[in-house]
Design an enzyme around this catalytic site. Structure first.
Site, short mmCIF file in Angstrom:
data_model
loop_
_atom_site.label_atom_id
_atom_site.label_comp_id
_atom_site.label_asym_id
_atom_site.label_seq_id
_atom_site.Cartn_x
_atom_site.Cartn_y
_atom_site.Cartn_z
N GLU A 20 1.13 -0.36 -7.02
CA GLU A 20 1.12 0.92 -6.31
C GLU A 20 2.57 1.27 -5.99
O GLU A 20 3.29 0.48 -5.39
CB GLU A 20 0.31 0.81 -5.00
CG GLU A 20 -1.17 0.66 -5.22
CD GLU A 20 -1.96 0.79 -3.93
OE1 GLU A 20 -1.38 1.19 -2.90
OE2 GLU A 20 -3.17 0.48 -3.94
N ASP A 58 -2.85 -7.44 2.39
CA ASP A 58 -3.18 -6.81 1.11
C ASP A 58 -2.77 -7.76 -0.01
O ASP A 58 -1.57 -7.99 -0.24
CB ASP A 58 -2.44 -5.48 0.95
CG ASP A 58 -2.91 -4.42 1.94
OD1 ASP A 58 -4.10 -4.47 2.33
OD2 ASP A 58 -2.11 -3.56 2.33
N CYS A 97 0.84 -1.20 0.00
CA CYS A 97 0.00 0.00 0.00
C CYS A 97 0.87 1.25 0.00
O CYS A 97 1.77 1.40 0.84
CB CYS A 97 -0.90 0.00 1.23
SG CYS A 97 -1.91 1.49 1.39
N TYR A 102 -7.56 4.48 -9.29
CA TYR A 102 -7.32 3.61 -8.13
C TYR A 102 -8.25 2.41 -8.17
O TYR A 102 -7.82 1.27 -7.95
CB TYR A 102 -7.55 4.41 -6.85
CG TYR A 102 -7.36 3.60 -5.59
CD1 TYR A 102 -6.09 3.27 -5.14
CD2 TYR A 102 -8.46 3.19 -4.82
CE1 TYR A 102 -5.90 2.53 -3.98
CE2 TYR A 102 -8.28 2.45 -3.66
CZ TYR A 102 -7.00 2.12 -3.24
OH TYR A 102 -6.83 1.39 -2.10
N TYR A 132 -0.05 -4.89 -5.09
CA TYR A 132 0.74 -4.78 -3.85
C TYR A 132 2.10 -5.47 -3.96
O TYR A 132 2.77 -5.68 -2.95
CB TYR A 132 -0.05 -5.36 -2.68
CG TYR A 132 -1.38 -4.68 -2.46
CD1 TYR A 132 -1.44 -3.34 -2.08
CD2 TYR A 132 -2.57 -5.36 -2.68
CE1 TYR A 132 -2.66 -2.72 -1.89
CE2 TYR A 132 -3.80 -4.74 -2.50
CZ TYR A 132 -3.84 -3.41 -2.11
OH TYR A 132 -5.04 -2.79 -1.94
N CYS A 183 19.37 -4.92 6.56
CA CYS A 183 19.93 -4.99 5.22
C CYS A 183 21.33 -4.36 5.24
O CYS A 183 21.47 -3.14 5.39
CB CYS A 183 19.05 -4.25 4.22
SG CYS A 183 19.72 -4.21 2.55
N CYS A 209 -2.11 1.90 7.57
CA CYS A 209 -0.72 1.76 7.16
C CYS A 209 -0.30 0.32 7.41
O CYS A 209 -0.29 -0.14 8.55
CB CYS A 209 0.19 2.71 7.93
SG CYS A 209 1.96 2.51 7.54
#
Length: 221
Positions: free
Chosen positions: A101, A136, A58, A89, A141, A213, A204
């Site tokens: 997205e 999602d 998202c 959308y 996504y 990382c 969110c």
């Protein structure tokens, strides 16, 4: 029951060109200025700025993460990597446009190197989930890095390989992130631009794996 499974299959597989929605010739309306900074959403951007493009689920939470980083001049959300021209959308959510997205990031490489953007990208979502991010589900996504130029492309590939080794060491699966030259970027509707600045308690789904990382060092000349 067949209808439901057929719809889910479409959301989990990119459409063929003949299956994609037709879209439209003209861009859909969007904001003129960034809601947080007041800077022009579509530019012109100052000399020396560079662009990057990322998809990590998202785009609401992803955009907020990037606009909060030092050295990021501007951000915008939109759709990229699909077939349908100038999608809405609602159309992208059907899975029949092929777009992800994404967040367009305009940054000053003297302040925030591209490698730092990549590090934030990898650590703030799960790049092993294929056509989904958490709850999602769907092609929109998917995890993606769309690169501007060969240097970004090689940096993205090297960072993927390094992070995949770290994930493997933590018992995680294989990275499914799409890495490709930047396709056309279609700005999303005004309501979606800087959504979480307008709606601080809005949805969110930004979640990392908890695996750090370690960015590979660039090869010396």
């Amino acid at each position: 029951m067949f209808f439901l499974s057929d719809m889910l299959n479409k959301k989990l597989n990119l459409p063929k060109p003949e299956e994609a929605l037709p879209g439209r010739d003209r861009p859909i309306p969007t904001a003129e200025k960034h809601f947080v900074s007041g800077r022009p959403l579509k530019g012109p951007y100052p000399e020396g700025m560079e662009k990057a493009m990322f998809g990590l689920g998202c785009f609401w939470g992803a955009e907020r993460m990037f606009w909060q980083m030092d050295g990021v001049w501007g951000t915008a959300v939109g759709y990229a990597g699909g077939v349908t021209p100038n999608p809405t959308y609602q159309e992208t959510c059907t899975g029949l446009t092929g777009h992800a997205e994404v967040v367009l990031v305009v940054f000053d490489p003297k302040i925030v190197p591209y490698a730092e953007l990549l590090k934030a990208f990898w650590e703030n979502h799960d790049p092993t989930q294929g056509m989904r991010q958490g709850n999602d589900v769907g092609t929109t996504y998917r995890s993606a890095i769309y690169t501007f130029g060969e240097a970004q492309h090689q940096a993205a590939l090297a960072s993927r390989d390094a992070y995949e080794a770290s994930l493997r060491g933590a018992g995680r699966g294989k990275i499914t992130t799409e890495i490709a030259p930047a396709p056309e970027f279609y700005f999303a509707e005004e309501d979606h631009q800087q959504y979480l600045a307008k709606n601080p308690y809005g949805y969110c789904n930004l979640r990392g794996t908890g695996v750090a990382c370690a960015m590979p060092q660039p090869a010396s000349a």
